[in-house]
Design an enzyme around this catalytic site. Structure first.
Site, mmCIF file in Angstrom:
data_model
loop_
_atom_site.group_PDB
_atom_site.id
_atom_site.type_symbol
_atom_site.label_atom_id
_atom_site.label_comp_id
_atom_site.label_asym_id
_atom_site.label_seq_id
_atom_site.Cartn_x
_atom_site.Cartn_y
_atom_site.Cartn_z
ATOM 1 N N LYS A 52 -19.934 21.491 -13.014
ATOM 2 C CA LYS A 52 -18.806 22.373 -12.674
ATOM 3 C C LYS A 52 -17.590 21.533 -12.304
ATOM 4 C CE LYS A 52 -21.898 26.106 -11.567
ATOM 5 N NZ LYS A 52 -22.743 26.794 -10.607
ATOM 6 N N GLN A 96 -23.560 27.626 -4.452
ATOM 7 C CA GLN A 96 -24.622 27.335 -5.427
ATOM 8 C C GLN A 96 -25.969 27.882 -4.939
ATOM 9 O OE1 GLN A 96 -24.122 25.759 -8.527
ATOM 10 N NE2 GLN A 96 -26.219 26.418 -8.855
ATOM 11 N N ASP A 119 -18.100 34.049 -9.112
ATOM 12 C CA ASP A 119 -19.419 34.260 -9.711
ATOM 13 C C ASP A 119 -19.666 35.748 -9.984
ATOM 14 O OD1 ASP A 119 -20.951 32.068 -10.335
ATOM 15 O OD2 ASP A 119 -21.649 31.728 -8.283
#
Ligand code: NDP
Length: 284
Positions: A52, A96, A119
């Protein structure tokens, strides 16, 4: 004759598009910024976070990384999320997953401001997806839709079977396919006649987390096969949920692992960060 859909190629195209948008924003004095939180030292998560970060560098997005020890207390994590929520220079926040067991994932994800939730896991964003009126789409399903568009694969009226019903992949995937007028079936561990259901599919999306779960006898001639699975084998190699070698002979299109859906997930994250930046700066 099958065609491999290269996630590498499609994701490059998306990232180049994002880079152009970043340039334009920077010309207007706006620097997009993504903050990534990693708790603990799970090696797979470390790899995802590094990828990322690299994608941010490629696109010109400022990236902030917060690596916290596995024993971090929930209050400390919450404090960090709140700090990032209130920091105007941070446009996107990503925590995460998975988090260590003692931390309440749902609580932490629900705390991220919906407009910074790149997300798209916050219930408010999930609700928007359900009614088909959204700002952000969850990265993996949206990346898959981008691949299908890139290859001009039209879902209108097609039988699409999604194997897996997670909140991250299976459920939102089904919603996005439904929005494109597909007839969608979701299979899971309690599905009784899974083989027959999958065998009727024009498009199969496998998000199970089991190597070689989809075998050639489950694939209709000419089906499109999207393999979301990432399974680490004993020899250290990655493999998907689809028996690629056997299934490709029956498919019209198929995605590989690695180099398929994975890079698309990250490219969509970059796109979502730009969308977040635009929304926060009134530049939609
Ligand atoms: P989950 O473990 O949350 O969900 C797996 C789903 O598969 C569940 O719905 C489960 O059913 C179903 N399932 C498990 N076993 C069977 C079975 N024998 N028959 C039918 N269905 C079954 O996983 P995720 O959705 O998070 O991820 C799926 C895979 O995709 C993983 O390999 C993951 O690593 C990968 N992944 C890849 C990404 C990428 O960028 N390429 C991004 C995210 C995930 P039930 O609900 O009944 O338990």
């Amino acid at each position: 004759m099958y065609k491999i859909i290269s996630g590498k190629e499609v994701s490059e195209a998306v990232k180049l598009r994002v880079s152009d948008e970043v340039k334009e924003l920077k010309e207007n004095g706006i620097e997009p910024c993504l903050a990534v939180i990693l708790v603990g030292d799970d090696p797979a998560s470390r790899v995802y976070v590094n990828n990322k970060k690299k994608a941010c560098e490629f696109c010109g997005i400022r990236s902030l990384e917060y690596v916290l020890p596995a024993e971090t207390k929930e209050e400390e994590l919450i404090e960090l999320v709140e700090k990032l929520n209130n920091d105007k220079s941070v446009n996107g926040i990503l925590c995460q997953l998975p988090l260590p067991k003692h931390l309440d994932e749902k609580k932490v994800l629900n705390l991220i401001k919906p407009e910074k939730d790149v997300d798209a896991f916050h219930p408010e964003n999930v609700g928007h997806i359900m009614i088909g009126d959204f700002n952000f789409l969850p990265c993996t399903p949206a990346g898959i839709m981008e691949m299908l568009r890139y290859e001009n694969i039209d879902l209108d009226g097609k039988n699409c079977v999604v194997i897996g019903r997670s909140n991250i992949v299976g459920k939102p995937m089904a919603m996005l396919m439904l929005k494109e007028n597909a007839t969608v079936t979701i299979c899971h561990s309690r599905t009784k006649n899974l083989k027959e259901v999958v065998a009727g599919a024009d498009v199969i999306v496998a998000a199970v987390g089991r190597p070689n779960f989809v075998t050639a006898d489950m694939v209709k001639d000419g089906a499109v096969i999207i393999d979301v699975g990432i399974n680490r084998m004993d020899d250290g190699k990655l493999c998907g949920d689809v028996d690629f070698e056997a299934c490709k002979e029956k498919a019209s299109y198929i995605t590989p692992v690695p180099g398929g859906v994975g890079p698309m997930t990250i490219a969509t994250l970059m796109q979502n960060t730009i969308t977040a930046t635009r929304i926060q700066n009134g530049k939609e």
